[in-house]
Design a protein around this motif. Structure first.
Motif, PDB file in Angstrom:
ATOM      1  N   UNK A  63       5.822 -39.334   2.059  1.00 16.47           N
ATOM      2  CA  UNK A  63       6.199 -38.383   3.211  1.00 16.47           C
ATOM      3  C   UNK A  63       7.899 -37.338   3.340  1.00 16.47           C
ATOM      4  N   UNK A  64       8.415 -37.985   3.281  1.00 14.13           N
ATOM      5  CA  UNK A  64       9.638 -37.787   2.878  1.00 14.13           C
ATOM      6  C   UNK A  64       9.585 -36.671   2.079  1.00 14.13           C
ATOM      7  N   UNK A  97       9.104 -41.778  14.248  1.00  9.73           N
ATOM      8  CA  UNK A  97      10.063 -41.878  12.987  1.00  9.73           C
ATOM      9  C   UNK A  97      10.744 -42.625  12.309  1.00  9.73           C
ATOM     10  N   UNK A  98      11.002 -43.838  13.538  1.00 11.93           N
ATOM     11  CA  UNK A  98      11.187 -44.973  12.999  1.00 11.93           C
ATOM     12  C   UNK A  98      10.699 -45.916  12.140  1.00 11.93           C
ATOM     13  N   UNK A  99       9.339 -45.656  12.085  1.00 11.53           N
ATOM     14  CA  UNK A  99       8.221 -46.167  11.070  1.00 11.53           C
ATOM     15  C   UNK A  99       8.734 -46.019   9.885  1.00 11.53           C
ATOM     16  N   UNK A 100       9.220 -44.665   9.140  1.00 12.20           N
ATOM     17  CA  UNK A 100      10.163 -44.569   8.030  1.00 12.20           C
ATOM     18  C   UNK A 100      11.265 -45.675   7.520  1.00 12.20           C
ATOM     19  N   UNK A 101      11.241 -46.091   6.500  1.00 15.58           N
ATOM     20  CA  UNK A 101      12.966 -45.968   6.148  1.00 15.58           C
ATOM     21  C   UNK A 101      14.142 -45.431   6.984  1.00 15.58           C
ATOM     22  N   UNK A 103      16.737 -44.850   5.021  1.00 16.77           N
ATOM     23  CA  UNK A 103      16.779 -43.502   3.467  1.00 16.77           C
ATOM     24  C   UNK A 103      16.006 -42.944   3.974  1.00 16.77           C
ATOM     25  N   UNK A 104      15.156 -42.514   4.070  1.00 14.88           N
ATOM     26  CA  UNK A 104      13.700 -41.028   4.402  1.00 14.88           C
ATOM     27  C   UNK A 104      14.595 -40.445   5.766  1.00 14.88           C
ATOM     28  N   UNK A 105      14.260 -40.641   6.313  1.00 17.28           N
ATOM     29  CA  UNK A 105      15.318 -39.560   7.574  1.00 17.28           C
ATOM     30  C   UNK A 105      16.428 -39.400   7.082  1.00 17.28           C
ATOM     31  N   UNK A 140      22.462 -46.748   9.536  1.00 14.68           N
ATOM     32  CA  UNK A 140      22.378 -46.025   8.659  1.00 14.68           C
ATOM     33  C   UNK A 140      22.045 -45.433   9.437  1.00 14.68           C
ATOM     34  N   UNK A 141      21.592 -44.668  10.443  1.00 15.57           N
ATOM     35  CA  UNK A 141      21.254 -43.601  10.804  1.00 15.57           C
ATOM     36  C   UNK A 141      22.363 -42.631  11.015  1.00 15.57           C
ATOM     37  N   UNK A 142      23.176 -43.402  12.182  1.00 17.49           N
ATOM     38  CA  UNK A 142      24.019 -42.828  11.909  1.00 17.49           C
ATOM     39  C   UNK A 142      25.575 -42.257  11.208  1.00 17.49           C
ATOM     40  N   UNK A 143      25.446 -43.368   9.817  1.00 16.60           N
ATOM     41  CA  UNK A 143      25.728 -43.139   8.782  1.00 16.60           C
ATOM     42  C   UNK A 143      25.904 -41.643   7.948  1.00 16.60           C
TER      43      UNK A 143
END
Length: 405
Positions: A63-64, A97-101, A103-105, A140-143
């Motif tokens: 998807x990404x 959205x957080x069903x995706x890794x 890293x994809x987000x 990871x999201x914050x990074x």
């Protein structure tokens, strides 16, 4: 199943904007990234979301990359229209959205940054199911550049969650908030009131629990029964009661009182924050009629008065982009009267309101009666602004009808 798309004019295969579109290249530009995947479909939800069994050929792990094709296409479209601007807000919504890794987000956000840039101090929000947020995910999201997590709490009462078909563990809300805080993210929690069987005491417990989490922002939405949903069918068959309007009004008043006492200011009918700095700037852009591009299946976009929407199913969306075509299914350009009606409808909901001078003559003549009925603030009206009172927020649709008659 998800709600139907609007009926509009055909959208061009290349996604090009009309040449006479009056784009303001200095205006803010928002980005909405739709992630249409859910583990289960909640009984009240009519959003464009899909469980694993409904994907029919679409794949979450691809998807990404698919969405990034639309991001690249949009850059070409906006560059041709002279409308390239850095994103002032980015919002990952769903679905979950957080069903995706993470890293994809992060790759999706990096694609937006590469194509448009992201403005300094931009707000970048990810909606999250509490069960999917860990310390690692939040970090990871914050990074990757995310600044804000919006956590779908809905209720603190297990039987209310069950009535809504929510499957998350209510204990995980606190865990998700702690993970977000540990990563340095702003936190919002979302609540829903008026579920079948929910009492005022149940709602008070949810509010108390939400306030105790000390988030920066709280959204509280009245349950609306959408046609075609599981809950709509249950109510039609008499299996569960329909929401009680009077009880929902009592719940809203309780929320406004408790949140105000806890230091939250209302800034939109269903939204409260700890000061102006923590308001959702992305959602405010919708209510103020700013420009945004919505990426993903079924996502809607708006630029300079032109609106368009993508095909709904993830497989059809992927097929269009794989063929080098825009995923837009249709578009419309509302006339001045329609834009004015929408402007009053949206901007009357926010704390700053709208100028009395911006409504019709008939609307201005209705202002004294609206003040007398306690629906708009008299002092603000004397200063030339239409601002809803608490009672007016409960009857916002009636106020809009009076202002647009």
């Amino acid at each position: 199943m998800p709600s139907t798309l609007p009926v509009g004019d055909p959208a061009p295969a290349d996604g090009a904007l009309p040449q006479d579109l009056p784009v303001d290249s200095a205006a803010d530009f928002g980005v909405y990234l739709h992630v249409p995947f859910c583990r289960v479909r909640c009984g009240y939800c009519d959003f464009n979301t899909y469980t694993a069994g409904e994907l029919r050929g679409a794949r979450q792990d691809q998807y990404a990359d698919t969405l990034l094709r639309e991001v690249a296409l949009s850059r070409e479209v906006l560059a041709d229209a002279g409308a390239l601007r850095p994103a002032s807000t980015v919002f990952f919504g769903g679905g979950t959205p957080t069903l995706l890794p993470a890293g994809d987000l992060g790759r999706m956000l990096a694609g937006v940054r590469s194509c448009f840039g992201i403005a300094p101090g931009a707000e970048v929000t990810v909606e999250a199911n509490p069960d999917t947020v860990t310390d690692t995910v939040a970090a990871d999201l914050a990074a990757s550049g995310v600044t804000r997590l919006s956590i779908g709490m809905q209720s603190a009462v297990p039987r209310v969650l069950a009535a809504l078909d929510r499957t998350h563990d209510p204990e995980n809300v606190a865990t998700a908030v702690a993970a977000a805080r540990g990563a340095g993210l702003d936190v919002s929690v979302d609540l829903i009131y008026g579920a079948p069987g929910e009492t005022l005491a149940d709602w008070q417990r949810s509010l108390e629990t939400a306030v105790a989490l000390a988030p920066d922002h709280i959204s509280a939405y009245a349950l609306i029964i959408e046609e075609g949903t599981k809950l709509h069918r249950q109510i039609r068959r008499g299996e569960v009661p329909a929401p009680d309007d009077d009880l929902q009004a009592d719940m809203y008043e309780l929320a406004d009182e408790m949140l105000a006492d806890a230091g939250f200011d209302w800034y939109e009918v269903s939204n409260w924050s700890r000061g102006e700095a923590h308001r959702s700037r992305h959602n405010l852009a919708y209510w103020r009629g700013s420009d945004w591009w919505g990426y993903g299946p079924g996502a809607h976009s708006h630029v300079a008065g032109l609106r368009w929407w993508n095909v709904k199913h993830p497989a059809a969306y992927a097929q269009r982009l794989a063929a080098g075509e825009s995923p837009a299914a249709g578009r419309e350009r509302p006339d001045a009267a329609s834009r004015n009606l929408e402007d009053v409808l949206l901007r009357s909901r926010i704390r700053e309101g709208l100028a009395v001078s911006e409504v019709t003559d008939a609307g201005r003549h209705a202002v004294p009666a609206l003040i007398a009925d306690g629906l708009i603030d008299g002092a603000s009206a004397l200063r030339g602004r239409i601002v809803l009172t608490r009672r007016g927020r409960l009857l916002a649709d009636a106020v809009v009808r009076a202002l647009t008659a």
